[in-house]
Motif scaffolding. Structure first.
Motif, PDB file in Angstrom:
ATOM      1  N   THR A 164      -7.884  -2.154  -4.453  1.00 25.51           N
ATOM      2  CA  THR A 164      -6.720  -1.274  -4.553  1.00 25.51           C
ATOM      3  C   THR A 164      -5.935  -1.550  -5.845  1.00 25.51           C
ATOM      4  O   THR A 164      -5.453  -0.607  -6.472  1.00 25.51           O
ATOM      5  CB  THR A 164      -5.794  -1.404  -3.330  1.00 25.51           C
ATOM      6  N   LEU A 166       0.826  -1.208   0.000  1.00 21.56           N
ATOM      7  CA  LEU A 166       0.000   0.000   0.000  1.00 21.56           C
ATOM      8  C   LEU A 166       0.862   1.260   0.000  1.00 21.56           C
ATOM      9  O   LEU A 166       0.509   2.255  -0.628  1.00 21.56           O
ATOM     10  CB  LEU A 166      -0.950   0.004   1.204  1.00 21.56           C
ATOM     11  N   ALA A 175      -8.543   1.546   0.283  1.00 21.79           N
ATOM     12  CA  ALA A 175      -7.423   1.609   1.228  1.00 21.79           C
ATOM     13  C   ALA A 175      -7.869   2.229   2.554  1.00 21.79           C
ATOM     14  O   ALA A 175      -7.430   1.804   3.627  1.00 21.79           O
ATOM     15  CB  ALA A 175      -6.262   2.393   0.630  1.00 21.79           C
ATOM     16  N   TRP A 177      -9.167   3.602  -5.280  1.00 20.88           N
ATOM     17  CA  TRP A 177      -8.025   3.198  -4.470  1.00 20.88           C
ATOM     18  C   TRP A 177      -8.099   3.824  -3.086  1.00 20.88           C
ATOM     19  O   TRP A 177      -7.908   3.143  -2.071  1.00 20.88           O
ATOM     20  CB  TRP A 177      -6.698   3.584  -5.152  1.00 20.88           C
ATOM     21  N   TYR A 189      -5.536   1.205  -8.612  1.00 25.04           N
ATOM     22  CA  TYR A 189      -4.174   1.606  -8.942  1.00 25.04           C
ATOM     23  C   TYR A 189      -3.940   1.513 -10.452  1.00 25.04           C
ATOM     24  O   TYR A 189      -3.363   2.421 -11.055  1.00 25.04           O
ATOM     25  CB  TYR A 189      -3.186   0.729  -8.182  1.00 25.04           C
TER      26      TYR A 189
END
Length: 145
Positions: A73, A16, A99, A95, A77
């Motif tokens: 995510t 992350l 997250a 994202w 991304y």
């Protein structure tokens, strides 16, 4: 088992963190108006995810429900790196939302630090879409006193 879960959390935190640096770079490269739209989109995505049974799995296919973490995510991304500005905005918002929910109630220190960074970015985006008259905003600050 505790050591294994800490290893997984550390691995996820690093992943992350790498993605967050690129997402943050993409956000900083946006013009102010696009950043304001991103703020609205991000808050909308966070709200939609929070209505799910498992908000951290937002954007994940139902059959992948039992993975250690969702695919939101990774999808966000990949979209954030798109050449299409609309796809990129939606990817960044996805994202950030996934997250945010993934790190929200985590007890691992590395993921808590990641959550604080996410909160900072979301707060900045939220403030950017409030923007009105810059002169009026300046007058309302302590700088005018």
């Amino acid at each position: 088992m505790r050591l294994f879960s800490q290893l997984i959390a550390l691995s996820r935190s690093r992943q992350l963190g790498r993605q967050f640096k690129e997402i943050e770079r993409c956000i900083k490269a946006l013009p102010r108006q696009a950043r304001a739209r991103l703020g609205i989109q991000t808050l909308r995505e966070i709200g939609q995810a929070s209505r799910m049974e498992f908000p951290h799995l937002y954007g994940t296919a139902p059959e992948a429900r039992y993975l250690p973490w969702g695919q939101g995510t990774e999808i966000g991304y990949a979209r954030a790196l798109s050449d299409n500005p609309e796809v990129a905005l939606r990817g960044i918002a996805l994202w950030l939302a996934v997250a945010y929910h993934e790190t929200k109630d985590c007890t691992h220190a590395a993921l808590q630090a990641q959550h604080r960074q996410l909160l900072r970015v979301v707060r900045e985006l939220k403030e950017s879409h409030r923007g009105g008259d810059p002169v009026q905003e300046w007058m309302n600050t302590g700088a005018a006193a």
